[in-house]
Design an enzyme around this catalytic site. Sequence first.
Site, PDB file in Angstrom:
ATOM      1  N   CYS A   1      -1.994  13.259 -46.518  1.00  0.00           N
ATOM      2  CA  CYS A   1      -3.487  13.159 -46.353  1.00  0.00           C
ATOM      3  C   CYS A   1      -3.864  11.611 -45.759  1.00  0.00           C
ATOM      4  O   CYS A   1      -3.115  11.314 -46.345  1.00  0.00           O
ATOM      5  CB  CYS A   1      -4.247  13.814 -47.391  1.00  0.00           C
ATOM      6  SG  CYS A   1      -5.962  14.189 -46.772  1.00  0.00           S
TER       7      CYS A   1
ATOM      8  N   ASP B   1      -0.485  12.984  -4.449  1.00  0.00           N
ATOM      9  CA  ASP B   1       0.275  12.437  -3.542  1.00  0.00           C
ATOM     10  C   ASP B   1       0.800  13.660  -2.636  1.00  0.00           C
ATOM     11  O   ASP B   1       1.069  14.661  -2.876  1.00  0.00           O
ATOM     12  CB  ASP B   1       1.425  11.684  -3.891  1.00  0.00           C
ATOM     13  CG  ASP B   1       2.353  11.267  -3.269  1.00  0.00           C
ATOM     14  OD1 ASP B   1       1.856  10.466  -2.105  1.00  0.00           O
ATOM     15  OD2 ASP B   1       3.735  11.285  -3.032  1.00  0.00           O
TER      16      ASP B   1
HETATM   17  P1  ADP Z   1       2.646   9.681   0.988  1.00  0.00           P
HETATM   18  O1  ADP Z   1       1.365   9.077   0.537  1.00  0.00           O
HETATM   19  O2  ADP Z   1       2.640  10.921   2.101  1.00  0.00           O
HETATM   20  O3  ADP Z   1       3.660   9.796  -0.016  1.00  0.00           O
HETATM   21  P2  ADP Z   1       3.605   7.008   1.604  1.00  0.00           P
HETATM   22  O4  ADP Z   1       2.473   6.478   1.020  1.00  0.00           O
HETATM   23  O5  ADP Z   1       5.069   6.891   0.802  1.00  0.00           O
HETATM   24  O6  ADP Z   1       3.265   8.530   1.899  1.00  0.00           O
HETATM   25  O7  ADP Z   1       3.913   6.451   3.059  1.00  0.00           O
HETATM   26  C1  ADP Z   1       2.677   6.545   4.149  1.00  0.00           C
HETATM   27  C2  ADP Z   1       3.249   6.499   5.456  1.00  0.00           C
HETATM   28  O8  ADP Z   1       4.104   5.151   5.577  1.00  0.00           O
HETATM   29  C3  ADP Z   1       4.537   7.644   5.871  1.00  0.00           C
HETATM   30  O9  ADP Z   1       3.916   8.657   6.243  1.00  0.00           O
HETATM   31  C4  ADP Z   1       5.108   6.474   6.850  1.00  0.00           C
HETATM   32  O10 ADP Z   1       4.505   6.939   8.251  1.00  0.00           O
HETATM   33  C5  ADP Z   1       5.112   5.396   6.561  1.00  0.00           C
HETATM   34  N1  ADP Z   1       6.262   4.526   5.892  1.00  0.00           N
HETATM   35  C6  ADP Z   1       6.295   4.357   4.787  1.00  0.00           C
HETATM   36  N2  ADP Z   1       7.640   3.917   4.165  1.00  0.00           N
HETATM   37  C7  ADP Z   1       8.386   4.148   5.449  1.00  0.00           C
HETATM   38  C8  ADP Z   1       9.717   3.873   5.667  1.00  0.00           C
HETATM   39  N3  ADP Z   1      10.706   3.325   4.805  1.00  0.00           N
HETATM   40  N4  ADP Z   1       9.963   4.331   6.835  1.00  0.00           N
HETATM   41  C9  ADP Z   1       9.420   4.903   7.860  1.00  0.00           C
HETATM   42  N5  ADP Z   1       7.935   4.919   7.654  1.00  0.00           N
HETATM   43  C10 ADP Z   1       7.599   4.662   6.239  1.00  0.00           C
HETATM   44 MG    MG Z   2       5.251   9.396  -1.847  1.00  0.00          MG
END
Ligand code: ADP
Ligand code: MG
Length: 707
Positions: free
Chosen positions: A17, A400
């Site tokens: 306790c 997300d």
């Molecule tokens: P989510 O919110 O859908 O998880 P992210 O925040 O990871 O997406 O990425 C947002 C956007 O940024 C993607 O939809 C893409 O257009 C672009 N992006 C991010 N990282 C990359 C990468 N390594 N190559 C190409 N595009 C990217």
């Molecule tokens: Mg993501």
Amino acid sequence: MGSQDETITLRVEGMDCANEVALIEKKMKGLEGIASWRPDLMTQQLTVIFAPAAVKREAIIKAIEQTGMKASVVLDRASQQSVPWWKQAQMVCLAACGLLFAVAFVLEKVPGTGVMPKILYAAAVAVGAYYPARMGVRALLTGVLNIRLLMVCGAAGAIALGHWEEAAMLVFIYSLGDVLEAYAVGKARRSIRALMELVPKEALLRRDGQEILAPVESVHLGDTIIVRPGEKVPLDGVVSAGGSTVDQSSITGESLPAAKGVGDQVFAGTINQRGALDVRVTHLAEDTTLARIIHSVEEAQARKSSYQRFGERFGKYYTPAMFLLAILVTVVPPVFLGQPFSPWFYRGLVLLVVSCSCGLALSVPVAVVAAVANAARHGVLYKGGASLEAAGKVRVLAFDKTGTLTLGQPVVTDLLPADSADGREVLSIAAAVESRSEHPLAEAVLRRAREENLPIRPVTDFEAMPGSGARAKIDGVSYTVGNLRLFEHLLAGGSPTAERVAALESEGKTTILVGTDGRILGIIAVADQMRSETPAAVKSLKAIGLGPIVMLTGDGERTAKAVAGLSGVDECRSGLLPEGKVQAVRELRSRFGHVAMVGDGVNDAPAMAEADVGIAMGAAGTDVAIETADIALMSDDLRRLPYALALSRRAVNNIKQNIVASLAIVAILVPTALVGWIGLVPGLLLNEISALIVILNALRLLNHKGG
Ligand code: ADP
Ligand code: MG
């Protein structure tokens, strides 16, 4: 904490306790060379960090034993055997007390037995009160008022008033209550042990061409272990040869077996089904995913919810306050108001006895452990009671998109080079840049490039732009790969690229633009599949009454809308950089209250940290997610989410019920005792029953159903 410090974990028998915890704290404060200590009521363990140069282990153990409790070093957590009741002195005393009481009770009804019943009642009090009295007195010597002492005082007072039968009954009921409470709490404790028993103790090791059976603790990183069909996987690792299916339900809560081949991760505590596997060990015994899960349950007490803190604080003031009140009731009316002594003394005793309750102090931690242990069995890992509480208060849920609502395994669907560019060249450039990125989109590009047998050229000056894309140099030329935002300066005035992007995105595809600083070379379109369980999971989340379900994504508006429509979320915010997701979380909180952010950990960590509850998906095998998230879903299965949130709510409600019930009992019994409406035995009985009820209520959380 100095570098020479040692840590020991002690099992403390009798630490049941909040009151005993206070006692131990006092002792620890009184010792030299103790850096810190952490008592845990649920597991009855005390972890002490100390400087061996200044204080010996034996001295620590002795200090605890001065309180009347018994301390022993915990060697192997899993092998704590339960002692049969007839070997536990306390239980034997309880049984003897009950027996003596029963015999005395019968003899009393037989004429001509003289003082026999009285002697037997006295004997019942003596054996029943021995342990509580010893602990109560030792506690008093340390300057702490103990609930047990209150009870013993009650019994002694009853004897002083000539109520022998009542005294014996008191002692018996109190001790029985104690034992039943301990049993109920032990049930929650055993649920932790059940998890530990999942871990095999030995691994079949292949060294220098020989197979040897070795304790899991002696296996090194990089060793190869053999897991035969039907055996449990002893350590986390990666399959290096063979193939099989593995029942991972102990980790992920997922009942469907997972196929495993070379390169796949396997987890300690899961069951290999059909084939033999060679596994290269990636985690030591104390670092496996299962070890972390067990640890999180054990530590559920350490990261306290506000309720736990309330319960502890309450206990600290409540017992002395009641003792004081009892003394006032006994002393003031006879001495200052000219009232007769014995009725007021009796009322004082009743007051002592009805206030001997551990219901509040125990039911809250029991609820937390029961819920967290239940979750662990279903592949959901909580970071302590605080996360459980926060999750129980969640009003709005943010998701997300990529890797969370969708599979996060995008595939390239279209490759549209600009007029003067070559498609293969565009893909090859994109693949080279993406070869350094960890984004799921990067993987899609790389996979496609490999399928087309394109060489992946080396790059320099790689730079990731979270939420937008990435940049790197090939042969000294700088290339950018990413979304429209990165190319705005090249897109002024209705270029054909913008139109193409718009068309692809309204199909729910994500577009990746590839270009140099001065020119767009082409567009790569990528489609990511919705998880099959997403719409159902979103629906159940709405059904349990969660506010708006919001999708936050870095993707463009059209893609986002298409995905949002399919998944059934209420709202979507697109084009967000990681910072924008953080802002969105803040804004949701100010509008609706507690926010949970669900992500896969790829560049949404800031938003998860900002949310009241960060929930990571598919956490098994990703150490970072387990470490940083408040709640980690071991599997990728979104359906765990409604389960976890419903469980959290139920736990919070359960805790509230128990707090209200415990306080209500006190609020009723104390005034009733003050005005003299209730006797010693009924008072104690009501009190013990109410304590048991709240603890049993908390235990119900162990049976909360998943799915
Ligand atoms: P989510 O919110 O859908 O998880 P992210 O925040 O990871 O997406 O990425 C947002 C956007 O940024 C993607 O939809 C893409 O257009 C672009 N992006 C991010 N990282 C990359 C990468 N390594 N190559 C190409 N595009 C990217
Ligand atoms: Mg993501």
